[in-house]
Design a protein around this motif. Structure first.
Motif, PDB file in Angstrom:
ATOM      1  N   SER A   2       0.841  -1.195   0.000  1.00  7.87           N
ATOM      2  CA  SER A   2       0.000   0.000   0.000  1.00  7.87           C
ATOM      3  C   SER A   2       0.883   1.254   0.000  1.00  7.87           C
ATOM      4  CB  SER A   2      -0.902  -0.051   1.232  1.00  7.87           C
ATOM      5  OG  SER A   2      -1.579   1.153   1.372  1.00  7.87           O
ATOM      6  N   GLN A   3       1.971   1.214   0.770  1.00  8.16           N
ATOM      7  CA  GLN A   3       2.915   2.332   0.771  1.00  8.16           C
ATOM      8  C   GLN A   3       3.535   2.520  -0.612  1.00  8.16           C
ATOM      9  OE1 GLN A   3       5.839   1.929   3.921  1.00  8.16           O
ATOM     10  NE2 GLN A   3       4.255   1.549   5.458  1.00  8.16           N
ATOM     11  N   LEU A   4       3.735   1.383  -1.296  1.00 10.67           N
ATOM     12  CA  LEU A   4       4.302   1.461  -2.645  1.00 10.67           C
ATOM     13  C   LEU A   4       3.379   2.276  -3.562  1.00 10.67           C
ATOM     14  CD1 LEU A   4       6.250   0.486  -4.965  1.00 10.67           C
ATOM     15  CD2 LEU A   4       4.774  -1.524  -5.172  1.00 10.67           C
ATOM     16  N   VAL A   5       2.081   2.016  -3.471  1.00  9.51           N
ATOM     17  CA  VAL A   5       1.135   2.746  -4.318  1.00  9.51           C
ATOM     18  C   VAL A   5       1.164   4.242  -3.974  1.00  9.51           C
ATOM     19  CG1 VAL A   5      -1.279   2.969  -5.017  1.00  9.51           C
ATOM     20  CG2 VAL A   5      -0.333   0.701  -4.593  1.00  9.51           C
ATOM     21  N   GLU A   6       1.208   4.543  -2.678  1.00 10.48           N
ATOM     22  CA  GLU A   6       1.276   5.957  -2.268  1.00 10.48           C
ATOM     23  C   GLU A   6       2.531   6.632  -2.818  1.00 10.48           C
ATOM     24  OE1 GLU A   6       0.962   6.074   2.024  1.00 10.48           O
ATOM     25  OE2 GLU A   6      -0.865   4.842   1.937  1.00 10.48           O
ATOM     26  N   LEU A   7       3.624   5.885  -2.728  1.00  9.64           N
ATOM     27  CA  LEU A   7       4.894   6.401  -3.220  1.00  9.64           C
ATOM     28  C   LEU A   7       4.820   6.704  -4.721  1.00  9.64           C
ATOM     29  CD1 LEU A   7       8.162   4.746  -1.979  1.00  9.64           C
ATOM     30  CD2 LEU A   7       7.967   5.390  -4.359  1.00  9.64           C
ATOM     31  N   LEU A   8       4.143   5.814  -5.450  1.00  9.44           N
ATOM     32  CA  LEU A   8       4.010   6.024  -6.901  1.00  9.44           C
ATOM     33  C   LEU A   8       3.184   7.270  -7.198  1.00  9.44           C
ATOM     34  CD1 LEU A   8       3.381   2.341  -8.057  1.00  9.44           C
ATOM     35  CD2 LEU A   8       5.436   3.714  -8.488  1.00  9.44           C
ATOM     36  N   ALA A   9       2.153   7.499  -6.386  1.00 13.33           N
ATOM     37  CA  ALA A   9       1.316   8.685  -6.589  1.00 13.33           C
ATOM     38  C   ALA A   9       2.148   9.945  -6.360  1.00 13.33           C
ATOM     39  CB  ALA A   9       0.116   8.635  -5.653  1.00 13.33           C
ATOM     40  N   LYS A  10       2.950   9.947  -5.292  1.00 13.35           N
ATOM     41  CA  LYS A  10       3.802  11.116  -5.014  1.00 13.35           C
ATOM     42  C   LYS A  10       4.799  11.341  -6.132  1.00 13.35           C
ATOM     43  CE  LYS A  10       3.809  10.450  -0.013  1.00 13.35           C
ATOM     44  NZ  LYS A  10       4.666   9.869   1.035  1.00 13.35           N
ATOM     45  N   ARG A  11       5.380  10.225  -6.585  1.00  6.84           N
ATOM     46  CA  ARG A  11       6.389  10.335  -7.642  1.00  6.84           C
ATOM     47  C   ARG A  11       5.778  10.904  -8.919  1.00  6.84           C
ATOM     48  NH1 ARG A  11       9.727   8.185 -11.480  1.00  6.84           N
ATOM     49  NH2 ARG A  11      11.905   7.748 -10.913  1.00  6.84           N
ATOM     50  N   ALA A  12       4.551  10.451  -9.222  1.00  4.98           N
ATOM     51  CA  ALA A  12       3.882  10.930 -10.438  1.00  4.98           C
ATOM     52  C   ALA A  12       3.652  12.432 -10.363  1.00  4.98           C
ATOM     53  CB  ALA A  12       2.558  10.185 -10.630  1.00  4.98           C
ATOM     54  N   ALA A  13       3.328  12.925  -9.172  1.00  4.81           N
ATOM     55  CA  ALA A  13       3.109  14.365  -9.020  1.00  4.81           C
ATOM     56  C   ALA A  13       4.399  15.121  -9.357  1.00  4.81           C
ATOM     57  CB  ALA A  13       2.667  14.674  -7.591  1.00  4.81           C
ATOM     58  N   LEU A  14       5.526  14.609  -8.874  1.00  5.80           N
ATOM     59  CA  LEU A  14       6.803  15.276  -9.147  1.00  5.80           C
ATOM     60  C   LEU A  14       7.170  15.210 -10.629  1.00  5.80           C
ATOM     61  CD1 LEU A  14       9.066  14.235  -6.110  1.00  5.80           C
ATOM     62  CD2 LEU A  14       7.571  16.211  -6.374  1.00  5.80           C
ATOM     63  N   THR A  15       7.018  14.032 -11.248  1.00  3.26           N
ATOM     64  CA  THR A  15       7.430  13.907 -12.653  1.00  3.26           C
ATOM     65  C   THR A  15       6.496  14.705 -13.564  1.00  3.26           C
ATOM     66  OG1 THR A  15       6.247  11.801 -12.783  1.00  3.26           O
ATOM     67  CG2 THR A  15       8.610  11.685 -12.445  1.00  3.26           C
ATOM     68  N   THR A  16       5.242  14.845 -13.139  1.00  8.21           N
ATOM     69  CA  THR A  16       4.336  15.681 -13.933  1.00  8.21           C
ATOM     70  C   THR A  16       4.840  17.123 -13.948  1.00  8.21           C
ATOM     71  OG1 THR A  16       2.469  14.282 -13.351  1.00  8.21           O
ATOM     72  CG2 THR A  16       1.947  16.465 -14.207  1.00  8.21           C
ATOM     73  N   GLU A  17       5.302  17.599 -12.788  1.00  6.70           N
ATOM     74  CA  GLU A  17       5.827  18.964 -12.747  1.00  6.70           C
ATOM     75  C   GLU A  17       7.107  19.071 -13.580  1.00  6.70           C
ATOM     76  OE1 GLU A  17       6.112  20.830  -8.867  1.00  6.70           O
ATOM     77  OE2 GLU A  17       7.091  22.576  -9.751  1.00  6.70           O
ATOM     78  N   VAL A  18       7.945  18.037 -13.503  1.00  5.21           N
ATOM     79  CA  VAL A  18       9.154  18.020 -14.340  1.00  5.21           C
ATOM     80  C   VAL A  18       8.761  18.144 -15.809  1.00  5.21           C
ATOM     81  CG1 VAL A  18      11.064  16.582 -15.171  1.00  5.21           C
ATOM     82  CG2 VAL A  18      10.592  16.713 -12.722  1.00  5.21           C
ATOM     83  N   GLY A  19       7.739  17.363 -16.216  1.00  7.58           N
ATOM     84  CA  GLY A  19       7.285  17.400 -17.610  1.00  7.58           C
ATOM     85  C   GLY A  19       6.840  18.800 -18.013  1.00  7.58           C
ATOM     86  N   ARG A  20       6.125  19.461 -17.113  1.00  7.59           N
ATOM     87  CA  ARG A  20       5.621  20.799 -17.400  1.00  7.59           C
ATOM     88  C   ARG A  20       6.787  21.778 -17.582  1.00  7.59           C
ATOM     89  NH1 ARG A  20       1.133  20.730 -13.744  1.00  7.59           N
ATOM     90  NH2 ARG A  20       2.625  21.306 -12.144  1.00  7.59           N
ATOM     91  N   ILE A  21       7.734  21.719 -16.663  1.00  6.13           N
ATOM     92  CA  ILE A  21       8.892  22.621 -16.742  1.00  6.13           C
ATOM     93  C   ILE A  21       9.688  22.374 -18.018  1.00  6.13           C
ATOM     94  CG2 ILE A  21      11.132  23.154 -15.707  1.00  6.13           C
ATOM     95  CD1 ILE A  21       9.870  22.805 -12.987  1.00  6.13           C
ATOM     96  N   LYS A  22       9.866  21.104 -18.344  1.00  3.58           N
ATOM     97  CA  LYS A  22      10.628  20.780 -19.556  1.00  3.58           C
ATOM     98  C   LYS A  22       9.936  21.325 -20.802  1.00  3.58           C
ATOM     99  CE  LYS A  22      13.203  16.679 -18.153  1.00  3.58           C
ATOM    100  NZ  LYS A  22      13.336  15.216 -18.306  1.00  3.58           N
TER     101      LYS A  22
END
Lengths: 388, 388
Positions: free
Chosen positions: B28-48
């Motif tokens: 369950s923590q793994l899924v939460e971690l993936l959600a957090k990571r997706a939020a960060l990479t989405t912002e990376v995508g936007r900046i790029k």
């Protein structure tokens, strides 16, 4: 203006760095999480070994995945991503966290694996040992010294795991076994070894074909084909033991097994052999071929290339072993010529009609193949597999 | 005694339940971690997208993986497991977290994708739109109404993404383009479409072959073959745009490209077609065939099955398109006959010698194929792919 742009870039690059640090921190937590999970699954493995609970419990796996998929859906994470990750993690636990298995038949004395240092032999040696059996390996050099015979005379179970071309010869010599000794082989053809075993030995006999390579993580989730020889009750413990190891047993007649194998092992490999010959003689630049590299193209080429990294003798034995194979291949050659005539006549429509007819014969299976192979190519790409 | 055993079992099963809860909690923590990571990479995508930093930065990926492998090693976790998971996670971010790309050439007006509703056409429509271009799709029905011509007359870039069998015909009609309009096609053969484009249009022309299926996550890490037509300087922006989308460009002559394709698209697919015909006529029980299912066996069969889930016309076009192909296939047929004679003569040694010779021709490549395909089969098994 230039300065402002620079400032903007600096701000951007700072923010990117921050985000990347955040990602690294999460990835680091992922590794910690995996370490904790491995500690738990190792204890699960230990408890299962002690209590005889099967290693692989399909329902538990199904529930585990379903719960996490549901959670992923709720958290806006791809359920397929979560399932893929969990399956990969579970492969690792199966692979590394099963150091012991329940011993189904503690009454069994010596288990002898002939060819136990070979790739497949090693898998059996390891699994029997992890289950608490006393295992001896007999190799080529042990026959001349007489130590092989000495070992075999007192064995309670003998598994023949030698290369296909010497399997029958080795079996023919197994006349010294105890009357109640279990004799089994693990060759990829079944009819001839089984006949040879029944002739050499009067006790319990069973032919096995483990349908997996030596790279598989033990026997978990793998299929083992079982062809009955003599006295199934006396070798039932071995079947139960393989189930404990996680295998799925598929019972079959030896002839039926060999016939099915002919379509892949013989037909497909022979065809691939000719394809390799063809490439060598056409002599295209392999570098150029691999540069034009769509995933399916790479996979097609890899399926040809991989054959030739293996033993020529092994494939010679598989292909030359059965005279029926020649006729099957002759018919293929004939059909290739027929198809070629469609091409020579420019009969596109005839080709398309035959193509559809084959599609009908395959039915739903071809759709599943397409879907699954696309999934597989995505996985190949994740790991940069089949790439230069 | 029975009672004690029961108690023992109850204790065992309680402990197993506890451990399983612990595992579920970590997952369950793994899924939460993936959600957090997706939020960060989405912002990376936007900046790029805003700053024009490339989406795919190989060095960053390499460093990221190397650090986590090292950490895994220290924590007693398999580095390969960690790398596999990270690569799968990164595929997902590339796939879902790039909603915008930098527009390399904002001066470009209308982009028209002919066949933009097809599988590959859609990929281009989506990528151009995500990069801020004005994109119009032209389909069959637009030709008769005249709306196609109207669109095309004012376009700054036209991409032909129609099925191979009508590509040339469509190109022949493209005589209304503006002199400086860029004309490109994305067909899997290059010589004939390129010649047709150069004839129909006097402006900038380039032939492209995106070496990926429509299932690929956009263009990231994918190869696009580029065959020069006319005025490369005028279409350089499209090359840069594809690099921004994550593609690797591979420049080639059209003839060289088509020749290499003949070995796979034509040879291999024709051969697979005959193999399917052969199976249909031999008519083995497909159920039985798939039950005897070692991973490589399943993959071999899937490579045959998948062909027949696709368009008969597409493969008819690919195979019948080039008269040179007939001779190539005739030579294959001849060589199959030669190999068959080895078998008829029982010449195992001759077979093994030729086999080794082909192995030498493949050189190191065949080893890599074997290693990679084994890895791939493990991945297939994780996902229960190619299974019933």
């Amino acid at each position: 203006m230039v300065q402002k742009n620079d400032e903007h870039l600096t701000g951007t690059s700072q923010r990117l760095d921050e985000l990347r640090e955040g990602i690294d921190e999460l990835d680091s937590q992922l590794v910690e999480l995996l370490a904790k999970r491995a500690a738990l699954t190792t204890e699960v493995g230990r408890i299962k070994a002690d209590s005889g609970v099967p290693v692989y419990v399909p329902e538990r796996e199904k529930r585990l995945i379903a719960s996490r998929r549901a959670q992923a859906e709720d958290s806006g994470v791809s359920p397929d991503l979560v399932e893929d990750l969990l399956r990969r993690i579970m492969r690792e636990s199966y692979h590394t966290q099963n150091n012991r298995y329940r011993c189904v038949n503690p009454g069994i004395g010596d288990v002898v694996i002939i060819g136990g240092n070979g790739a497949l032999g090693k898998v059996f040696v390891s699994l029997f040992r992890k289950s608490g059996y006393t295992v001896y390996v007999v190799e080529k050099e042990d026959w001349s010294t007489g130590s092989a015979s000495a070992r075999l005379r007192v064995a309670d179970a003998v598994i023949v795991a030698v290369p296909i071309n010497i399997t029958e010869q080795v079996i023919t010599n197994l006349t010294m076994l105890k009357p109640d000794c279990l004799l089994a082989d693990v060759t990829s053809i079944k009819n001839r070894p089984l006949t040879a075993m029944l002739k050499a030995h009067n006790g319990p006999v069973v032919g096995l074909h483990p349908m997996f390579g030596p790279d598989a993580p033990g026997m978990i989730k793998q299929v083992v084909v079982v062809t009955e020889g003599r006295d199934p009750a006396a070798y039932q413990w071995l079947m139960d033991q393989m189930i404990t190891w996680g295998a799925t047993l598929h019972h079959s007649k030896a002839a039926e097994h060999d016939e099915a194998m002919a379509y892949i092992q013989v037909m497909r490999h022979f065809n691939t052999f000719v394809y390799g010959e063809h490439l060598r003689e056409e002599n295209p630049d392999l570098e150029t071929l691999t540069q034009f590299s769509s995933p399916i193209y790479r996979l097609e080429l890899a399926m040809v290339g991989r054959l030739f990294a293996q033993s020529p003798e092994l494939y010679a034995d598989i292909i030359f072993d059965n005279p029926d194979n020649i006729e099957l291949l002759q018919r293929f050659h004939q059909r290739f010529g027929d198809a070629l005539r469609l091409l020579e006549a420019g009969d596109k429509q005839g080709f398309a009609e035959r193509f559809s007819r084959v599609g009908k014969w395959f039915g739903n299976y071809s759709n599943r193949c397409l879907v699954d192979s696309k999934q597989l190519l995505l996985k190949a790409d994740d790991g940069q597999l089949l790439r230069k």
